[in-house]
Design an enzyme around this catalytic site. Structure first.
Site, PDB file in Angstrom:
ATOM      1  N   MET A 224     -78.274 -28.714 -14.865  1.00  0.00           N
ATOM      2  CA  MET A 224     -78.251 -27.530 -14.014  1.00  0.00           C
ATOM      3  C   MET A 224     -77.967 -27.932 -12.576  1.00  0.00           C
ATOM      4  SD  MET A 224     -81.411 -24.920 -13.232  1.00  0.00           S
ATOM      5  CE  MET A 224     -81.628 -24.527 -14.955  1.00  0.00           C
ATOM      6  N   CYS A 225     -77.215 -27.099 -11.857  1.00  0.00           N
ATOM      7  CA  CYS A 225     -76.980 -27.343 -10.439  1.00  0.00           C
ATOM      8  C   CYS A 225     -77.145 -26.043  -9.663  1.00  0.00           C
ATOM      9  CB  CYS A 225     -75.589 -27.938 -10.193  1.00  0.00           C
ATOM     10  SG  CYS A 225     -74.233 -26.777 -10.410  1.00  0.00           S
ATOM     11  N   THR A 226     -77.104 -26.129  -8.361  1.00  0.00           N
ATOM     12  CA  THR A 226     -77.218 -24.941  -7.520  1.00  0.00           C
ATOM     13  C   THR A 226     -75.889 -24.673  -6.834  1.00  0.00           C
ATOM     14  OG1 THR A 226     -78.000 -26.250  -5.647  1.00  0.00           O
ATOM     15  CG2 THR A 226     -79.675 -25.279  -7.064  1.00  0.00           C
TER      16      THR A 226
END
Length: 365
Positions: A224-226
């Site tokens: 997951m990344c932002t």
């Protein structure tokens, strides 16, 4: 022969000494245009608070020149933060929809001077309060790189001839002319945006689907990344994605260029030369956004689907929606991934949203 060698050596030494002296005498770099502009003295920032209307602007911006016949009425609200910095919200119409862009100008080294940080150092904007009568008008100077622009704001959409003359004199003083001076409409202002259509800066990438070779090779490493989304003055989108790679976080900046079709953007990778056609398929703004991208380059084309979320988790119904949509794009279950969380993706991989604009629009992303 020895005397000749001595003369040659002496000549070389004198030449080198002269070159060093010339380097020492090299003139200092030229003064930037904004350094020559004096800031208003004795100005109390809280006097600038409240509503202002954009009356005129002078700039050599090519986009402004090309679209000068499409200028929209623009209003801003200013708020003083900590007595030193300025929060500026700009309300304007783009594609017949109201957008709000929020910017945070930090205090610079001298009173009346401010700095808006960008994703890169080259994107920073310097601002100077040149002249102001807080009850009537304010003249602001902006500089990005070596380019300077001047804006006139009024407490109402109309200002006196005397104030307009002041503005035009200051425009000429920084080398701009009436050919690059534009006056804005005095009607049709946006003074608010539909709060149900608010896109804050931060999203989490929850799902990723793709039939590209790189996805197949890197699928087992993906986390997951932002993503932070911010609007430019031209209505394009700056997209900053931060993701874990090994023991560090990597940040990637992209500029999505708007098209004539609402919710659709284009992007060309400067590294790979691939062309991306981006379509925001569905969003409720407060919970999720589903984005599909068609990617083409010399070696072929691929499809990518991204599911964004405001939080690190989404309901099973939203995940199923993402999966079914991806299948509908011809992607197989092996090409669809719900991204796992990691400590790094939820800590260091979170850009500070205060350093970015806030986008308020009826367009999804």
């Amino acid at each position: 022969m020895a005397a000749l060698q001595t003369l040659l050596l002496l000549g070389l030494l004198l030449t080198a000494r002269g070159q060093r002296a010339a380097r020492r005498r090299r003139p200092p770099p030229p003064q930037s245009p904004l350094e020559k502009v004096a800031a208003q003295e004795g100005l109390s920032l809280h006097q600038l608070s409240g509503k202002w209307f954009l009356v005129g602007m002078a700039s050599r911006c090519s986009h402004l020149a090309e679209h000068s016949h499409q200028l929209e009425a623009t209003m801003v609200t200013m708020t003083t933060l900590d007595g030193q910095s300025l929060a500026i919200s700009t309300f304007r119409k783009m594609d017949r929809m109201c957008w709000e862009i929020r910017q945070h100008y930090l205090p610079a080294q001298a009173p009346g001077r401010f700095l808006l940080k960008g994703h890169r150092k080259s994107n920073k904007v310097d601002m100077v309060v040149g002249e102001a009568d807080p009850s009537s008008f304010i003249i602001l100077y902006y500089q990005k790189g070596r380019n300077i622009s001047v804006k006139l704001y009024g407490r109402s959409s109309l200002v006196s001839d005397a104030v307009a003359d002041k503005f035009e004199q200051r425009v000429r003083a920084v080398g701009l002319s009436e050919d690059v001076t534009y006056y804005f409409p005095t009607y049709g202002f946006c003074d608010s945006a539909d709060e149900s259509h608010v896109l804050d800066g931060r999203w989490y990438s929850i799902g990723l689907a793709s039939n590209s070779d790189w996805f197949k090779e890197k699928r087992h490493l993906m986390k997951m990344c932002t993503t932070i989304i911010s609007a430019t003055a031209e209505g394009n989108l700056e997209v900053t994605s931060t993701y874990p790679k090994g023991d560090q976080c990597v940040t990637r900046n992209s500029l999505y260029t708007k098209t004539e079709q609402p919710g659709r953007f284009t992007y060309t990778s400067p590294r790979w030369g691939s062309k991306h056609n981006i379509h925001v398929v569905d969003t409720n703004y407060e919970e999720y956004a589903l984005v599909a991208t068609q990617i083409s380059k010399g070696t072929g084309s691929s499809t990518m689907v991204l599911l964004y979320s405001r939080t690190k988790e989404l309901s099973p119904e939203r995940l199923e929606m993402f999966t079914e949509f991806s299948r509908g794009q011809g992607l197989t279950d092996d090409e669809i991934l719900i991204l796992p969380q990691t400590g790094r993706a939820t800590s260091c991989c979170q850009p500070d949203p205060q350093q970015h604009h806030r986008l308020v629009t009826t367009l999804p992303i």
